[in-house]
Write a protein that holds these residues in place. Structure first.
Motif, short mmCIF file in Angstrom:
data_model
loop_
_atom_site.label_atom_id
_atom_site.label_comp_id
_atom_site.label_asym_id
_atom_site.label_seq_id
_atom_site.Cartn_x
_atom_site.Cartn_y
_atom_site.Cartn_z
N GLU A 221 67.79 45.51 63.27
CA GLU A 221 67.51 44.47 64.25
C GLU A 221 67.62 43.08 63.61
O GLU A 221 67.21 42.86 62.47
N PHE A 222 68.18 42.17 64.35
CA PHE A 222 68.28 40.77 63.96
C PHE A 222 66.88 40.17 63.85
O PHE A 222 66.02 40.43 64.69
N THR A 223 66.65 39.38 62.81
CA THR A 223 65.42 38.59 62.68
C THR A 223 65.80 37.12 62.63
O THR A 223 66.94 36.77 62.30
N GLU A 224 64.85 36.26 62.94
CA GLU A 224 65.12 34.82 62.94
C GLU A 224 65.73 34.35 61.62
O GLU A 224 66.62 33.51 61.61
N SER A 225 65.28 34.92 60.52
CA SER A 225 65.79 34.49 59.22
C SER A 225 67.26 34.88 59.01
O SER A 225 67.93 34.32 58.14
N ASP A 226 67.77 35.81 59.82
CA ASP A 226 69.18 36.20 59.71
C ASP A 226 70.13 35.12 60.23
O ASP A 226 71.31 35.12 59.88
N TRP A 227 69.64 34.23 61.08
CA TRP A 227 70.53 33.25 61.69
C TRP A 227 71.28 32.42 60.65
O TRP A 227 72.44 32.05 60.85
N ALA A 228 70.66 32.16 59.51
CA ALA A 228 71.33 31.39 58.45
C ALA A 228 72.61 32.08 57.99
O ALA A 228 73.56 31.41 57.56
N GLN A 229 72.69 33.41 58.08
CA GLN A 229 73.91 34.14 57.72
C GLN A 229 74.77 34.49 58.93
O GLN A 229 75.99 34.64 58.81
#
Length: 161
Positions: free
Chosen positions: A5-13
């Motif tokens: 699952e996508f997490t908010e911290s993944d948005w940077a990548q």
């Protein structure tokens, strides 16, 4: 590689992947002028939909979003979209994300999955989807302005679950 699952911290990548794919202008009908905030709102699905990433030891190789294609009487059909980082293409990331989305939709009781706008010149995606049981059920002629090829068609692809 694992799909999670996508997490908010993944948005940077995830954002550089989205930006690269959209800016290329060859496979997604998204506006390349969108800032990261708009792209985030379009890409990250709210529940009951889902956004995931293909993670290789902390490095995001690709991302997918999935959910209901249309509300109400069409809510039994799922849809999904996929983006893979340029350096990870041809390594099975897109296939893994697509298989994940199909499994996700099946587990939630959807009757089918439909892709509404597959650029007909995106041969790798079209071939992958065909191998996974999708059929082109129609093509909207000249519906996509490809940056090199001019106006090309958008396939509607469908597969029962």
């Amino acid at each position: 590689m694992r799909i999670r699952e996508f997490t908010e911290s993944d948005w940077a990548q995830v954002w550089p992947i989205v930006e690269d794919v959209v800016t290329a202008g060859e496979t997604f009908p998204y506006d390349p002028a969108w800032p990261a905030e708009v792209a985030y709102d379009v890409w990250v699905e709210r529940p009951p939909g889902r956004t995931v990433v293909a993670d290789d030891d902390g490095r995001v190789l690709g991302t997918a979003k999935m959910g209901t294609n249309r509300p109400g009487p069409g809510a039994h059909v799922a849809t999904a979209s996929f983006m893979v980082a340029a350096g990870a293409r041809g390594r099975g990331v897109g296939r893994a994300l697509t298989e994940y989305a199909l499994d996700w939709a099946r587990r939630r009781g959807y009757a089918a999955m439909q892709f509404n706008a597959v650029v007909e010149t995106n041969e790798a995606a079209v071939e992958l989807y065909r191998r996974l049981g999708f059929a082109v059920i129609g093509t909207v002629p000249e519906a996509f302005a490809h940056p090199r090829l001019g106006r090309v068609g958008l396939h509607v692809m469908h597969r029962p679950l």
